[in-house]
Design a protein around this motif. Structure first.
Motif, PDB file in Angstrom:
ATOM      1  N   ALA A 226      27.169  74.205  10.554  1.00 47.03           N
ATOM      2  CA  ALA A 226      28.284  73.227  10.367  1.00 47.03           C
ATOM      3  C   ALA A 226      28.806  73.585   9.174  1.00 47.03           C
ATOM      4  N   SER A 227      29.981  73.283   8.616  1.00 50.96           N
ATOM      5  CA  SER A 227      30.483  73.761   7.080  1.00 50.96           C
ATOM      6  C   SER A 227      30.187  72.571   6.159  1.00 50.96           C
ATOM      7  N   GLU A 228      29.827  73.078   5.142  1.00 52.41           N
ATOM      8  CA  GLU A 228      29.652  72.119   4.009  1.00 52.41           C
ATOM      9  C   GLU A 228      30.440  70.811   3.852  1.00 52.41           C
TER      10      GLU A 228
ATOM     11  N   THR B  63      41.447  74.276   9.580  1.00 54.53           N
ATOM     12  CA  THR B  63      40.441  74.189  10.491  1.00 54.53           C
ATOM     13  C   THR B  63      39.903  72.729  10.438  1.00 54.53           C
ATOM     14  N   ILE B  64      39.150  72.369  11.556  1.00 48.58           N
ATOM     15  CA  ILE B  64      38.523  71.044  11.525  1.00 48.58           C
ATOM     16  C   ILE B  64      37.231  70.950  11.000  1.00 48.58           C
ATOM     17  N   SER B  65      36.829  70.327   9.905  1.00 47.05           N
ATOM     18  CA  SER B  65      35.744  70.643   9.161  1.00 47.05           C
ATOM     19  C   SER B  65      34.713  69.897   9.858  1.00 47.05           C
ATOM     20  N   LEU B  66      34.595  69.079  10.803  1.00 52.03           N
ATOM     21  CA  LEU B  66      33.637  68.373  11.417  1.00 52.03           C
ATOM     22  C   LEU B  66      33.410  69.026  12.587  1.00 52.03           C
ATOM     23  N   SER B  67      33.869  70.111  12.846  1.00 48.03           N
ATOM     24  CA  SER B  67      33.179  70.823  13.921  1.00 48.03           C
ATOM     25  C   SER B  67      31.905  71.443  13.782  1.00 48.03           C
ATOM     26  N   VAL B  68      30.989  71.322  14.961  1.00 49.66           N
ATOM     27  CA  VAL B  68      29.547  72.120  14.873  1.00 49.66           C
ATOM     28  C   VAL B  68      29.523  73.228  15.712  1.00 49.66           C
TER      29      VAL B  68
ATOM     30  N   ALA C  10      23.147  67.525   3.119  1.00 52.27           N
ATOM     31  CA  ALA C  10      21.922  67.831   4.006  1.00 52.27           C
ATOM     32  C   ALA C  10      22.013  66.658   4.889  1.00 52.27           C
ATOM     33  N   THR C  11      22.370  65.354   4.271  1.00 56.70           N
ATOM     34  CA  THR C  11      22.354  64.055   4.780  1.00 56.70           C
ATOM     35  C   THR C  11      23.581  63.956   5.964  1.00 56.70           C
ATOM     36  N   GLY C  12      24.568  64.486   5.611  1.00 60.70           N
ATOM     37  CA  GLY C  12      25.891  64.634   6.435  1.00 60.70           C
ATOM     38  C   GLY C  12      25.585  65.642   7.317  1.00 60.70           C
ATOM     39  N   ALA C  13      24.768  66.613   7.346  1.00 59.31           N
ATOM     40  CA  ALA C  13      24.280  67.604   8.472  1.00 59.31           C
ATOM     41  C   ALA C  13      23.311  66.665   9.329  1.00 59.31           C
ATOM     42  N   ALA C  14      22.225  65.842   8.967  1.00 65.03           N
ATOM     43  CA  ALA C  14      21.560  64.856   9.861  1.00 65.03           C
ATOM     44  C   ALA C  14      22.778  64.056  10.621  1.00 65.03           C
TER      45      ALA C  14
ATOM     46  N   VAL D  55      23.843  73.368   7.590  1.00 60.99           N
ATOM     47  CA  VAL D  55      24.883  73.784   6.845  1.00 60.99           C
ATOM     48  C   VAL D  55      24.802  74.997   5.923  1.00 60.99           C
ATOM     49  N   VAL D  56      26.040  75.838   5.989  1.00 60.08           N
ATOM     50  CA  VAL D  56      25.605  77.171   5.306  1.00 60.08           C
ATOM     51  C   VAL D  56      26.961  77.190   4.463  1.00 60.08           C
ATOM     52  N   PRO D  57      26.942  78.113   3.328  1.00 60.38           N
ATOM     53  CA  PRO D  57      28.259  78.094   2.471  1.00 60.38           C
ATOM     54  C   PRO D  57      29.164  78.839   3.124  1.00 60.38           C
ATOM     55  N   ASP D  58      30.455  78.536   2.851  1.00 63.51           N
ATOM     56  CA  ASP D  58      31.613  79.625   3.328  1.00 63.51           C
ATOM     57  C   ASP D  58      32.450  79.578   2.286  1.00 63.51           C
ATOM     58  N   GLU D  59      33.741  80.246   2.788  1.00 62.93           N
ATOM     59  CA  GLU D  59      34.632  80.632   1.573  1.00 62.93           C
ATOM     60  C   GLU D  59      35.595  79.437   1.896  1.00 62.93           C
ATOM     61  N   PRO D  60      35.706  78.780   0.571  1.00 66.57           N
ATOM     62  CA  PRO D  60      36.685  77.306   0.686  1.00 66.57           C
ATOM     63  C   PRO D  60      38.118  77.808   1.306  1.00 66.57           C
ATOM     64  N   ARG D  61      38.580  78.803   0.975  1.00 69.45           N
ATOM     65  CA  ARG D  61      39.960  78.916   1.256  1.00 69.45           C
ATOM     66  C   ARG D  61      40.140  79.266   2.828  1.00 69.45           C
TER      67      ARG D  61
END
Length: 314
Positions: A90-92, A76-81, A273-277, A65-71
């Motif tokens: 993946a998005s935070e 988008t679909i946030s759950l995309s990998v 991190a747990t969500g990324a797992a 999971v890497v930081p992104d620009e919230p706006r």
């Protein structure tokens, strides 16, 4: 494959979570501080390799999971990998949402606002829980997680500092010590911080932090309330995430504003991190569907610990 791994690249640390391949049990977490001057993304990829090797996890299934620009999340679909690089990304927000869903903290048919106070600013993301579709998002640097450590650092120097100017090394050690204290003060009423003080170490009381930061936190909560209530979408719940979300002051101020609509996860700094797992488990086609079990927490006080940087719990 004995495990799946999720990694979150934050502003203050790289956090890793290890789960069983079915995505049903959290096997462990760890936090790694990046050395000054080192490329943070490169360091995060190295952590992926190291954690996967130590826990028998498939490197190809790990999710970073890497930081992104919230706006940029809106629409988008946030759950995309995302694949195609040296590691799955993946998005935070997506990782946070996956955690909230699998822990059963949010209703599947609801719309939530995730409030994430990071080191450099605060974001509010409005997302559909069932689909992960991001309806709206905004961000401000007016309310920063780093403001807590900055205010406490200035207070300690003004109250207990010596007349000698700080060397660059002493300044860095003090900054690291105060940041550590902000993590510990969420669990303890008082911690000791070492630094260039008369006497060597000083106590940092939670009541002092509350006094210094009450107005700041109240203003931040008012800003969040204005963003959510004036938004174009009805919100069913507000979720607190990010390191400062562990502080009783922040939780108390937001609870007075939102009442039962407020969701406060345990260890909010680690849910990405747990969500990324969990996303990694989904990508490995593990047939999980049940909520993630609650990990028991210790109710008794933790023992006194002395750290390498001359700081301790009291």
């Amino acid at each position: 494959m004995r495990a799946v791994v999720g990694i979150s690249l934050g502003a203050s640390a790289i956090r890793a979570a290890v789960m069983d391949p079915m995505g049903r049990a959290l096997l462990g977490t760890e936090s790694v501080t990046v050395a000054r001057g080192r490329d943070r993304l490169e360091a995060a990829v190295d952590v992926v390799d190291s954690v996967c090797a130590r826990h028998g996890a498939d490197r190809e299934n790990a999710v970073l999971v890497v930081p992104d620009e919230p706006r940029s999340r809106v629409g988008t679909i946030s759950l995309s990998v995302h694949t195609g690089g040296c590691v799955r990304l993946a998005s935070e927000l997506g990782a946070q949402l996956m955690y909230l869903r699998m822990r059963g903290l949010v209703e599947s048919g609801s719309t939530i606002a995730v409030v994430d106070m990071g080191k450099s600013g605060t974001s509010v993301s409005v997302v559909d829980v069932a689909t992960g579709f991001v309806k709206d998002a905004t961000w401000t640097d007016r309310y920063r997680g780093s403001a807590f450590a900055d205010s406490v650092r200035e207070h300690l120097l003004a109250a207990y500092g010596t007349a000698e100017p700080l060397s660059p090394n002493d300044s860095q050690l003090l900054t690291e010590g105060v940041e550590w204290a902000m993590e510990m003060i969420a669990l303890h009423r008082v911690v000791r911080v070492g630094g260039p003080f008369v006497g060597g170490t000083v106590n940092v009381w939670r009541t002092t932090v509350d006094r210094l930061m009450l107005d700041y936190v109240t203003e931040a909560a008012d800003w969040v309330s204005d963003v959510v209530r004036r938004g174009a979408h009805r919100v069913d719940a507000v979720v607190l995430a990010g390191g400062p979300a562990n502080l009783p002051l922040l939780r108390g101020v937001f609870a007075r504003e939102w009442g039962s609509a407020l969701v406060m996860p345990q260890d909010p700094q680690s849910i990405a991190a747990t969500g990324a797992a969990l996303l990694a488990a989904r990508r490995s086609e593990s047939p999980f569907s049940a909520p993630l079990p609650v990990v028991p927490t210790r109710s008794e006080p933790l023992p006194v610990v002395t750290t390498q940087s001359r700081h301790a719990l009291v």
